[in-house]
Structures are given as C-alpha cells and as structure tokens.
Design a protein around this motif. Sequence first.
Motif, PDB file in Angstrom:
ATOM      1  N   PHE A 137      45.391  25.323 -12.991  1.00 21.54           N
ATOM      2  CA  PHE A 137      45.699  24.006 -12.435  1.00 21.54           C
ATOM      3  C   PHE A 137      44.816  23.006 -13.165  1.00 21.54           C
ATOM      4  O   PHE A 137      43.590  23.160 -13.207  1.00 21.54           O
ATOM      5  N   LEU A 138      45.449  21.979 -13.731  1.00 23.20           N
ATOM      6  CA  LEU A 138      44.737  20.940 -14.462  1.00 23.20           C
ATOM      7  C   LEU A 138      44.941  19.608 -13.748  1.00 23.20           C
ATOM      8  O   LEU A 138      46.059  19.267 -13.353  1.00 23.20           O
ATOM      9  N   ASP A 139      43.872  18.861 -13.626  1.00 21.11           N
ATOM     10  CA  ASP A 139      43.870  17.551 -12.966  1.00 21.11           C
ATOM     11  C   ASP A 139      43.676  16.495 -14.055  1.00 21.11           C
ATOM     12  O   ASP A 139      42.565  16.285 -14.528  1.00 21.11           O
ATOM     13  N   ILE A 140      44.768  15.856 -14.465  1.00 18.83           N
ATOM     14  CA  ILE A 140      44.767  14.978 -15.634  1.00 18.83           C
ATOM     15  C   ILE A 140      44.909  13.522 -15.192  1.00 18.83           C
ATOM     16  O   ILE A 140      45.906  13.144 -14.573  1.00 18.83           O
ATOM     17  N   ARG A 141      43.902  12.703 -15.540  1.00 15.97           N
ATOM     18  CA  ARG A 141      43.840  11.297 -15.111  1.00 15.97           C
ATOM     19  C   ARG A 141      44.066  10.403 -16.330  1.00 15.97           C
ATOM     20  O   ARG A 141      43.297  10.466 -17.294  1.00 15.97           O
ATOM     21  N   CYS A 142      45.089   9.566 -16.269  1.00 19.38           N
ATOM     22  CA  CYS A 142      45.504   8.781 -17.439  1.00 19.38           C
ATOM     23  C   CYS A 142      45.532   7.287 -17.137  1.00 19.38           C
ATOM     24  O   CYS A 142      45.822   6.870 -16.011  1.00 19.38           O
ATOM     25  N   LYS A 143      45.279   6.517 -18.199  1.00 18.92           N
ATOM     26  CA  LYS A 143      45.565   5.080 -18.178  1.00 18.92           C
ATOM     27  C   LYS A 143      46.519   4.774 -19.317  1.00 18.92           C
ATOM     28  O   LYS A 143      46.345   5.270 -20.440  1.00 18.92           O
ATOM     29  N   LEU A 144      47.526   3.945 -19.032  1.00 18.65           N
ATOM     30  CA  LEU A 144      48.480   3.535 -20.057  1.00 18.65           C
ATOM     31  C   LEU A 144      47.903   2.349 -20.813  1.00 18.65           C
ATOM     32  O   LEU A 144      47.738   1.258 -20.250  1.00 18.65           O
ATOM     33  N   GLU A 145      47.581   2.592 -22.085  1.00 23.16           N
ATOM     34  CA  GLU A 145      47.025   1.541 -22.935  1.00 23.16           C
ATOM     35  C   GLU A 145      47.754   1.531 -24.267  1.00 23.16           C
ATOM     36  O   GLU A 145      47.834   2.569 -24.942  1.00 23.16           O
ATOM     37  N   ASP A 146      48.315   0.370 -24.630  1.00 23.04           N
ATOM     38  CA  ASP A 146      49.033   0.207 -25.899  1.00 23.04           C
ATOM     39  C   ASP A 146      50.094   1.281 -26.093  1.00 23.04           C
ATOM     40  O   ASP A 146      50.281   1.808 -27.200  1.00 23.04           O
ATOM     41  N   GLY A 147      50.782   1.602 -25.015  1.00 21.53           N
ATOM     42  CA  GLY A 147      51.898   2.546 -25.105  1.00 21.53           C
ATOM     43  C   GLY A 147      51.505   4.004 -25.078  1.00 21.53           C
ATOM     44  O   GLY A 147      52.367   4.879 -25.239  1.00 21.53           O
ATOM     45  N   HIS A 148      50.237   4.314 -24.858  1.00 21.71           N
ATOM     46  CA  HIS A 148      49.775   5.700 -24.858  1.00 21.71           C
ATOM     47  C   HIS A 148      48.990   5.991 -23.582  1.00 21.71           C
ATOM     48  O   HIS A 148      48.337   5.106 -23.026  1.00 21.71           O
ATOM     49  N   PHE A 149      49.040   7.258 -23.142  1.00 21.02           N
ATOM     50  CA  PHE A 149      48.193   7.714 -22.044  1.00 21.02           C
ATOM     51  C   PHE A 149      46.855   8.152 -22.621  1.00 21.02           C
ATOM     52  O   PHE A 149      46.771   9.135 -23.368  1.00 21.02           O
ATOM     53  N   LEU A 150      45.792   7.438 -22.252  1.00 21.27           N
ATOM     54  CA  LEU A 150      44.439   7.852 -22.611  1.00 21.27           C
ATOM     55  C   LEU A 150      43.786   8.460 -21.374  1.00 21.27           C
ATOM     56  O   LEU A 150      44.034   8.019 -20.255  1.00 21.27           O
ATOM     57  N   ILE A 151      42.946   9.464 -21.582  1.00 23.02           N
ATOM     58  CA  ILE A 151      42.341  10.189 -20.473  1.00 23.02           C
ATOM     59  C   ILE A 151      41.047   9.495 -20.048  1.00 23.02           C
ATOM     60  O   ILE A 151      40.161   9.245 -20.875  1.00 23.02           O
ATOM     61  N   TYR A 152      40.946   9.207 -18.756  1.00 16.93           N
ATOM     62  CA  TYR A 152      39.792   8.508 -18.192  1.00 16.93           C
ATOM     63  C   TYR A 152      39.271   9.241 -16.959  1.00 16.93           C
ATOM     64  O   TYR A 152      40.018   9.953 -16.278  1.00 16.93           O
ATOM     65  N   HIS A 153      37.996   9.045 -16.680  1.00 22.77           N
ATOM     66  CA  HIS A 153      37.454   9.280 -15.341  1.00 22.77           C
ATOM     67  C   HIS A 153      36.850   7.953 -14.900  1.00 22.77           C
ATOM     68  O   HIS A 153      35.910   7.454 -15.526  1.00 22.77           O
ATOM     69  N   LEU A 154      37.438   7.392 -13.841  1.00 16.52           N
ATOM     70  CA  LEU A 154      37.141   6.020 -13.461  1.00 16.52           C
ATOM     71  C   LEU A 154      37.355   5.129 -14.685  1.00 16.52           C
ATOM     72  O   LEU A 154      38.443   5.112 -15.245  1.00 16.52           O
ATOM     73  N   ASN A 155      36.328   4.392 -15.141  1.00 15.72           N
ATOM     74  CA  ASN A 155      36.513   3.516 -16.294  1.00 15.72           C
ATOM     75  C   ASN A 155      35.908   4.074 -17.580  1.00 15.72           C
ATOM     76  O   ASN A 155      35.723   3.333 -18.546  1.00 15.72           O
ATOM     77  N   THR A 156      35.622   5.366 -17.598  1.00 20.83           N
ATOM     78  CA  THR A 156      35.015   5.990 -18.775  1.00 20.83           C
ATOM     79  C   THR A 156      36.051   6.806 -19.535  1.00 20.83           C
ATOM     80  O   THR A 156      36.634   7.764 -19.000  1.00 20.83           O
TER      81      THR A 156
END
Length: 285
Positions: free
Chosen positions: A67-86
Amino acid sequence: MDQTESFDNSPQPAASLPDWMADLPDHLTISRISIPGTHDTMSLFGGSNLRCQSWPLEAQLEAGIRFLDIRCKLEDGHFLIYHLNTYQEADFSTVLKVTLSFLRQHSRETVLMRIKEELPLFPHSDFGSRLRRYKDEEGQGRIWDKETIPTLGEARGMIVILEELENEILGVSYEELSVGDSWHVLSADSKWDRVWEHLDVADTTSHATLHLTFCSGNGLFTNPEELAQNINQRCYEHLRTQAGKGRQWGVVIMDFPGAGLIKTIVESNLETGNDDTAAPNPEAL
C-alpha cells in the motif's frame, strides 16, 4: 524484543519479501488480505517533522510493502510529490514507472495506491482529468480504476487506485473505506489506543469493506520518527501475540516499518483458517 524488528530508519530494509502474494488464492478479495503499507510513502525529505520514511520506493516494494500513500500537487501540468509544502524530489511519473516495473518483475503481486491532492486551498479543477491522462498514457493498461474492490486474481500485476476525487471515478472511493487515521497525536498512549481499536474493527467487522489503519502520526510533543519507534513496537508485539488465531488486519500503514513487523503482517495471511483464504506456501514468505 529487538526494536529493529519493528522500526527501521536505515537506508535499506533488512529483509526482502518481493513475492509474498504469489501463492494466495486468486478468488480472495483484496479486502480479506492483511497488507503492510507506508504512510506518506515518498516523504524522505524535510527534517524530523516531515520525514516519514527512509527507504526509497523500490526498496519498500521489495521489502513487501503493498500500500502506497502518494501525495501530489498539480504544477505546470505535472503531479509533483509533496509532504505539506515540501517537495520530495519526485514526480508521479516516476512513482508509476517504478511501481509498474516492480509489478512486471513480480506479476503475481498487486499494489494499492492512495492518490491524494496535497494541501490544496481549493481542489484543483484539473486534478482528476490529469490523473486520468496519467492512467491512460503511462499506466500501461495495468491500473485498476473501477469502484469495486477487486479479487487478487483480477488485480495481479496491477495498481489498484484508491482516490478522493469529487467529480471523477478513477478507482475505489477512499471515502467508502473504513479508515482509522488519528494523525494528530497528543500522546503515544492515546495514539496506540486508536490503532488498537481500529485493528480490532478490521478483524471483527465486514471483510467486504477495505479497512485501513494508520499507525503514523505527528504532534506538538513528538514527530513521525519518534512516534514510530513507540507505536511500531506496540503493533509488532500485539500482532505477534495474536499469531495463530486466524485474525485479519486489513491494511496496516506505518512510518519507518521494520522487517519483522512487515513479515508479521504478511504471515497473518497464513493463519486465517478460512475456506476463502487457502494458505500460501510458507516458503514464498
């Protein structure tokens, strides 16, 4: 007991369980399997208040994490991986590539993947459509994107998406699952009480529901690593005392899991004694 069996903050795991699902029966629904997982799977950076794991994704999968817990932000058309704002120095394309590569090599395994938009002020209107593009363009036809929880036979070699989208159906709805995630921690004792209670729920209530128990947490007087040393050890001892009793734990989600704790969760699948859960070959474990 040796705490290194339950907690590991070293760069690589001490043991390998890359094929533990191989001999479980195909007709077994995913919700009837005890599965080790990681919270904030890709959170390797950001200091003691943010770092939740020490093993890279490849090593987690080799160690038996499913089980993987993957946290993403959509930036410039791509999902970048973040924890909070890091930013965690990874993107979703890499997560897919690594996971699908592992599943090609270990085609009788499956991986559950929770995909969450990390800390949006407002949900990004394009998040769901971009996730669909990732599935269609980079999923290699090996992503389970239906609402129903699959059997292991249906899911072998595939990623099963657990999603929290409002206007799209791209996987099993996270909101429909039984989730114990008391992440804001006032004390280790109170956190363990919540973990113990939800593990009991996972064992004693409907196994048609997928149960997720988060052992992880953070708080003013602790951090993920410090808490994991305490809670992982308690979880390890508790599960070991229940060995041989045919109990089912659902998905057990951890920070800094040790090899012994992962193996204990996996081996509980040998002991269920259910007609539905014909035991796998112990040599595969």
